[in-house]
Design a protein around this motif. Structure first.
Motif, mmCIF file in Angstrom:
data_model
loop_
_atom_site.group_PDB
_atom_site.id
_atom_site.type_symbol
_atom_site.label_atom_id
_atom_site.label_comp_id
_atom_site.label_asym_id
_atom_site.label_seq_id
_atom_site.Cartn_x
_atom_site.Cartn_y
_atom_site.Cartn_z
ATOM 1 N N TYR A 165 -12.417 2.344 -11.705
ATOM 2 C CA TYR A 165 -11.678 3.072 -12.393
ATOM 3 C C TYR A 165 -10.578 3.871 -11.369
ATOM 4 O O TYR A 165 -11.024 4.418 -11.386
ATOM 5 C CB TYR A 165 -11.564 2.990 -13.964
ATOM 6 N N SER A 166 -9.298 3.189 -11.883
ATOM 7 C CA SER A 166 -8.773 3.611 -10.764
ATOM 8 C C SER A 166 -7.497 4.345 -11.916
ATOM 9 O O SER A 166 -6.455 3.146 -12.229
ATOM 10 C CB SER A 166 -7.860 3.131 -9.657
ATOM 11 N N ILE A 167 -6.524 5.883 -11.321
ATOM 12 C CA ILE A 167 -5.535 6.276 -12.077
ATOM 13 C C ILE A 167 -4.455 5.771 -10.778
ATOM 14 O O ILE A 167 -4.384 6.698 -9.137
ATOM 15 C CB ILE A 167 -5.618 7.342 -12.501
ATOM 16 N N ILE A 168 -3.826 5.095 -10.930
ATOM 17 C CA ILE A 168 -2.254 5.201 -8.952
ATOM 18 C C ILE A 168 -1.056 5.169 -9.890
ATOM 19 O O ILE A 168 -0.491 4.770 -10.607
ATOM 20 C CB ILE A 168 -2.717 3.288 -9.053
ATOM 21 N N LYS A 169 -0.105 5.903 -9.017
ATOM 22 C CA LYS A 169 0.789 6.256 -9.415
ATOM 23 C C LYS A 169 1.820 5.533 -8.475
ATOM 24 O O LYS A 169 2.002 5.588 -6.645
ATOM 25 C CB LYS A 169 1.333 8.143 -8.631
ATOM 26 N N CYS A 170 2.816 5.280 -8.705
ATOM 27 C CA CYS A 170 3.758 3.975 -8.159
ATOM 28 C C CYS A 170 4.855 5.119 -7.627
ATOM 29 O O CYS A 170 5.390 6.025 -8.040
ATOM 30 C CB CYS A 170 4.582 2.721 -8.476
ATOM 31 N N ARG A 186 0.803 -0.995 0.174
ATOM 32 C CA ARG A 186 -0.254 0.108 -0.259
ATOM 33 C C ARG A 186 1.074 1.497 -0.497
ATOM 34 O O ARG A 186 0.463 2.560 0.009
ATOM 35 C CB ARG A 186 -0.602 -0.316 2.139
ATOM 36 N N GLU A 187 2.075 1.439 0.333
ATOM 37 C CA GLU A 187 1.961 2.657 0.630
ATOM 38 C C GLU A 187 3.804 3.027 -0.600
ATOM 39 O O GLU A 187 3.948 4.068 -0.394
ATOM 40 C CB GLU A 187 4.130 2.615 1.934
ATOM 41 N N HIS A 188 3.265 1.459 -1.226
ATOM 42 C CA HIS A 188 4.276 2.456 -2.504
ATOM 43 C C HIS A 188 3.496 2.823 -3.731
ATOM 44 O O HIS A 188 4.090 3.193 -4.641
ATOM 45 C CB HIS A 188 5.157 0.573 -3.175
ATOM 46 N N PHE A 189 1.632 3.054 -3.909
ATOM 47 C CA PHE A 189 1.032 3.483 -4.753
ATOM 48 C C PHE A 189 0.677 4.490 -4.042
ATOM 49 O O PHE A 189 -0.116 5.217 -2.681
ATOM 50 C CB PHE A 189 0.255 2.567 -4.958
ATOM 51 N N VAL A 190 -0.411 5.390 -4.536
ATOM 52 C CA VAL A 190 -0.803 6.381 -4.105
ATOM 53 C C VAL A 190 -1.725 7.197 -5.742
ATOM 54 O O VAL A 190 -1.535 7.041 -6.672
ATOM 55 C CB VAL A 190 -0.416 8.087 -4.710
ATOM 56 N N VAL A 191 -2.956 6.897 -5.198
ATOM 57 C CA VAL A 191 -4.024 6.518 -5.943
ATOM 58 C C VAL A 191 -4.603 8.062 -6.817
ATOM 59 O O VAL A 191 -4.491 9.096 -5.407
ATOM 60 C CB VAL A 191 -5.415 6.180 -5.779
ATOM 61 N N GLN A 192 -4.412 8.690 -8.271
ATOM 62 C CA GLN A 192 -4.127 10.375 -8.507
ATOM 63 C C GLN A 192 -5.917 10.357 -8.815
ATOM 64 O O GLN A 192 -6.708 11.625 -8.583
ATOM 65 C CB GLN A 192 -3.887 9.777 -9.581
ATOM 66 N N ALA A 193 -6.833 9.058 -9.081
ATOM 67 C CA ALA A 193 -8.192 9.352 -9.239
ATOM 68 C C ALA A 193 -9.012 8.062 -9.619
ATOM 69 O O ALA A 193 -8.417 6.666 -10.029
ATOM 70 C CB ALA A 193 -8.029 10.244 -10.575
ATOM 71 N N LEU A 253 -0.394 3.626 -12.889
ATOM 72 C CA LEU A 253 -0.808 2.474 -13.884
ATOM 73 C C LEU A 253 -2.413 2.714 -13.841
ATOM 74 O O LEU A 253 -2.655 3.439 -12.883
ATOM 75 C CB LEU A 253 -0.297 1.621 -12.738
ATOM 76 N N CYS A 254 -2.724 2.376 -15.283
ATOM 77 C CA CYS A 254 -4.654 2.531 -14.531
ATOM 78 C C CYS A 254 -5.301 1.367 -14.500
ATOM 79 O O CYS A 254 -4.967 0.247 -15.329
ATOM 80 C CB CYS A 254 -4.926 2.779 -16.697
ATOM 81 N N LEU A 255 -6.078 0.801 -13.507
ATOM 82 C CA LEU A 255 -6.217 -0.771 -13.615
ATOM 83 C C LEU A 255 -8.046 -0.273 -13.124
ATOM 84 O O LEU A 255 -8.519 1.031 -13.253
ATOM 85 C CB LEU A 255 -6.235 -0.410 -11.708
ATOM 86 N N CYS A 307 -4.546 -3.562 -16.361
ATOM 87 C CA CYS A 307 -3.845 -2.447 -15.979
ATOM 88 C C CYS A 307 -2.863 -2.178 -16.441
ATOM 89 O O CYS A 307 -2.580 -2.771 -17.873
ATOM 90 C CB CYS A 307 -2.969 -3.851 -14.351
ATOM 91 N N TRP A 308 -3.056 -0.926 -17.647
ATOM 92 C CA TRP A 308 -1.880 -0.313 -17.875
ATOM 93 C C TRP A 308 -1.190 0.223 -17.562
ATOM 94 O O TRP A 308 -1.292 0.577 -16.334
ATOM 95 C CB TRP A 308 -2.216 0.534 -19.426
ATOM 96 N N ILE A 309 0.197 0.064 -17.967
ATOM 97 C CA ILE A 309 1.060 0.511 -17.389
ATOM 98 C C ILE A 309 1.626 1.713 -17.742
ATOM 99 O O ILE A 309 2.368 1.080 -19.428
ATOM 100 C CB ILE A 309 2.340 -0.675 -17.119
ATOM 101 N N GLU A 310 1.873 3.039 -17.843
ATOM 102 C CA GLU A 310 2.535 4.101 -18.803
ATOM 103 C C GLU A 310 4.397 4.248 -18.393
ATOM 104 O O GLU A 310 4.266 3.963 -17.580
ATOM 105 C CB GLU A 310 1.400 5.616 -18.338
ATOM 106 N N HIS A 311 4.917 4.826 -19.478
ATOM 107 C CA HIS A 311 6.011 5.142 -19.252
ATOM 108 C C HIS A 311 6.357 5.802 -18.081
ATOM 109 O O HIS A 311 7.497 6.035 -17.357
ATOM 110 C CB HIS A 311 6.351 6.013 -19.997
#
Length: 121
Positions: free
Chosen positions: A58-63, A42-49, A101-103, A93-97
């Motif tokens: 649908y969740s947009i998540i930043k590692c 959990r501590e390695h990710f932040v939900v942006q939306a 992560l788009c889950l 899940c799509w992983i962007e550059h």
């Protein structure tokens, strides 16, 4: 193309990863050596939306870990069985550059409340 329902959540972003999102990521990346164990915490990710869709969420998540977590521009998907989903469901899940992560969790029919992030219930 996804159809988004109105998000009535009062969540402010960035937000903590919900248990549903955490379990979906662990399920998707359980055989990925670069995400197994220490990264899918959990501590390695932040939900942006996050949003409800007509068939799930649908969740947009930043590692937040430095470096690449998996190959960029990659899509990972897995189906699963769940008691209230007659035809099962799926996570993709799509992983962007930039390690975003788009889950998405979805099903053919209505998505169960138990598999929806709490902020969207």
């Amino acid at each position: 193309m996804m159809r988004f329902a109105k998000n009535t959540s009062s969540t402010t972003f960035p937000a903590r990863l919900d248990e549903v999102e955490l379990q979906a990521l662990k399920y998707l990346f359980d055989d990925e050596s670069c995400l197994a164990g220490w990264c899918v915490e959990r501590e390695h990710f932040v939900v942006q939306a996050r949003e409800l869709t007509t068939t799930g969420f649908y969740s947009i998540i930043k590692c937040t870990l430095p470096g690449k977590i998996v190959s960029a521009s990659r899509e990972i998907s897995k189906t699963f069985k769940y008691p209230s989903l007659a035809k099962g469901g799926a996570y993709v899940c799509w992983i962007e550059h930039d390690a975003t992560l788009c889950l998405e969790g979805f099903a053919e029919r209505s998505w169960p409340k138990a598999l929806t992030p709490l902020a969207l219930q």
